[in-house]
Write a protein that holds these residues in place. Structure first.
Motif, PDB file in Angstrom:
ATOM      1  N   HIS A 256     -61.852-104.137 -74.808  1.00  0.00           N
ATOM      2  CA  HIS A 256     -61.294-103.611 -76.020  1.00  0.00           C
ATOM      3  C   HIS A 256     -62.169-102.528 -76.844  1.00  0.00           C
ATOM      4  CE1 HIS A 256     -59.072-103.231 -79.866  1.00  0.00           C
ATOM      5  NE2 HIS A 256     -60.264-103.429 -80.421  1.00  0.00           N
ATOM      6  N   PHE A 257     -63.510-102.676 -76.597  1.00  0.00           N
ATOM      7  CA  PHE A 257     -64.436-101.927 -77.562  1.00  0.00           C
ATOM      8  C   PHE A 257     -64.820-100.718 -76.438  1.00  0.00           C
ATOM      9  CE2 PHE A 257     -65.005-105.466 -80.208  1.00  0.00           C
ATOM     10  CZ  PHE A 257     -64.978-104.849 -81.677  1.00  0.00           C
ATOM     11  N   TYR A 258     -64.893-100.909 -75.121  1.00  0.00           N
ATOM     12  CA  TYR A 258     -65.386 -99.768 -74.494  1.00  0.00           C
ATOM     13  C   TYR A 258     -64.600 -99.065 -73.587  1.00  0.00           C
ATOM     14  CZ  TYR A 258     -69.720-101.864 -76.161  1.00  0.00           C
ATOM     15  OH  TYR A 258     -70.870-102.178 -76.692  1.00  0.00           O
ATOM     16  N   LYS A 259     -63.076 -99.497 -73.414  1.00  0.00           N
ATOM     17  CA  LYS A 259     -62.191 -99.058 -72.627  1.00  0.00           C
ATOM     18  C   LYS A 259     -62.740 -98.456 -71.255  1.00  0.00           C
ATOM     19  CE  LYS A 259     -59.529 -98.105 -77.037  1.00  0.00           C
ATOM     20  NZ  LYS A 259     -60.160 -99.349 -77.665  1.00  0.00           N
ATOM     21  N   PRO A 260     -63.064 -99.188 -70.239  1.00  0.00           N
ATOM     22  CA  PRO A 260     -63.469 -98.761 -68.964  1.00  0.00           C
ATOM     23  C   PRO A 260     -62.588 -98.086 -68.273  1.00  0.00           C
ATOM     24  CG  PRO A 260     -63.056-101.108 -68.830  1.00  0.00           C
ATOM     25  CD  PRO A 260     -62.826-100.581 -70.307  1.00  0.00           C
ATOM     26  N   LYS A 261     -62.992 -97.088 -67.494  1.00  0.00           N
ATOM     27  CA  LYS A 261     -61.871 -96.155 -66.758  1.00  0.00           C
ATOM     28  C   LYS A 261     -61.691 -97.350 -65.486  1.00  0.00           C
ATOM     29  CE  LYS A 261     -62.563 -92.507 -68.608  1.00  0.00           C
ATOM     30  NZ  LYS A 261     -61.712 -92.261 -69.697  1.00  0.00           N
ATOM     31  N   LYS A 262     -60.802 -96.791 -64.401  1.00  0.00           N
ATOM     32  CA  LYS A 262     -60.309 -97.702 -63.483  1.00  0.00           C
ATOM     33  C   LYS A 262     -61.324 -98.354 -62.638  1.00  0.00           C
ATOM     34  CE  LYS A 262     -56.550 -97.500 -60.009  1.00  0.00           C
ATOM     35  NZ  LYS A 262     -55.716 -96.891 -59.402  1.00  0.00           N
ATOM     36  N   ILE A 263     -62.496 -97.432 -62.348  1.00  0.00           N
ATOM     37  CA  ILE A 263     -63.116 -98.060 -61.245  1.00  0.00           C
ATOM     38  C   ILE A 263     -64.232 -98.990 -62.096  1.00  0.00           C
ATOM     39  CG2 ILE A 263     -65.517 -97.577 -59.973  1.00  0.00           C
ATOM     40  CD1 ILE A 263     -63.922 -95.149 -59.166  1.00  0.00           C
TER      41      ILE A 263
ATOM     42  N   SER B  88     -63.270-100.888 -64.560  1.00  0.00           N
ATOM     43  CA  SER B  88     -62.336-102.019 -64.802  1.00  0.00           C
ATOM     44  C   SER B  88     -62.356-102.925 -63.583  1.00  0.00           C
ATOM     45  CB  SER B  88     -60.919-101.392 -65.094  1.00  0.00           C
ATOM     46  OG  SER B  88     -60.167-102.546 -65.426  1.00  0.00           O
ATOM     47  N   CYS B  89     -62.219-102.389 -62.348  1.00  0.00           N
ATOM     48  CA  CYS B  89     -62.301-103.061 -61.206  1.00  0.00           C
ATOM     49  C   CYS B  89     -63.541-103.772 -61.198  1.00  0.00           C
ATOM     50  CB  CYS B  89     -61.982-102.178 -60.019  1.00  0.00           C
ATOM     51  SG  CYS B  89     -60.355-101.831 -59.818  1.00  0.00           S
ATOM     52  N   PHE B  90     -64.589-103.284 -61.170  1.00  0.00           N
ATOM     53  CA  PHE B  90     -66.054-103.605 -61.521  1.00  0.00           C
ATOM     54  C   PHE B  90     -66.106-104.906 -62.322  1.00  0.00           C
ATOM     55  CE2 PHE B  90     -70.606-103.974 -62.779  1.00  0.00           C
ATOM     56  CZ  PHE B  90     -71.023-104.406 -61.573  1.00  0.00           C
ATOM     57  N   GLY B  91     -65.624-104.734 -63.418  1.00  0.00           N
ATOM     58  CA  GLY B  91     -65.483-105.579 -64.604  1.00  0.00           C
ATOM     59  C   GLY B  91     -64.793-106.957 -64.205  1.00  0.00           C
TER      60      GLY B  91
END
Length: 170
Positions: free
Chosen positions: A34-41, A43-46
């Motif tokens: 919610h706070f860092y809004k990661p990109k697609k890659i 997000s996959c890593f997360g």
């Protein structure tokens, strides 16, 4: 027989608490997103990182509570623990995590401002000194740039009109 049932009840309770802990890990991950809004890659890593920690939690709980044996009641314990967490506890934990995350973000912004403040002041002083000189230096820079570009232009014109130049000499 009573000891066997009590042992299974203890294992079930441990896996139930493991399911609750997995729910907490998930809420921490959702708050982070919610706070860092990661990109697609990212997000996959997360997601991979979340599942890595989930497998570690499940493996650790299974190993220490019943030597890593996967039984139906252990899977049921994890499932009921996660469902219990999301049904009754998740709303409160998520609110607390959002408040803490907001405070942490504000703190990081303040620290960054304090750290960057001297550099901003130095930059303003240098701009104040540079601006009156920039008009004079820009004129000199443009003249030098033109002089260095001149041989390149002359060579390209010679290549372009080479046949015409040779024909005139003959």
């Amino acid at each position: 027989m009573e000891g066997f049932v009590a042992n299974q009840a203890q294992i079930f309770f441990n896996t139930f608490l493991g399911g609750v802990f997995i729910g907490i890990i998930y809420d921490i991950y959702v708050t982070f997103r919610h706070f860092y809004k990661p990109k697609k890659i990212a997000s996959c890593f997360g997601d991979l990182l979340f599942w890595f920690f989930t497998v570690i939690v499940i493996g650790t709980i299974l190993f220490y509570s019943n030597w890593g044996e996967i039984r139906g009641y252990t899977l049921l314990g994890f499932l009921i623990g996660v469902l219990f967490y999301f049904k009754f506890i998740s709303k409160f934990i998520r609110k607390i995590l959002m408040i803490v995350g907001d405070k942490v973000c504000k703190f990081i912004v303040r620290v960054a401002y304090i750290v960057c403040y001297p550099f901003n002041k130095i930059g303003k002083i240098l701009r104040f000194i540079y601006n009156p000189l920039s008009s004079k230096t820009n004129k000199i820079y443009n003249k030098i740039k033109y002089l260095f570009r001149l041989p390149k232009v002359v060579c390209s014109d010679i290549r372009k009109y080479y046949k015409m130049i040779i024909m005139k000499k003959s």
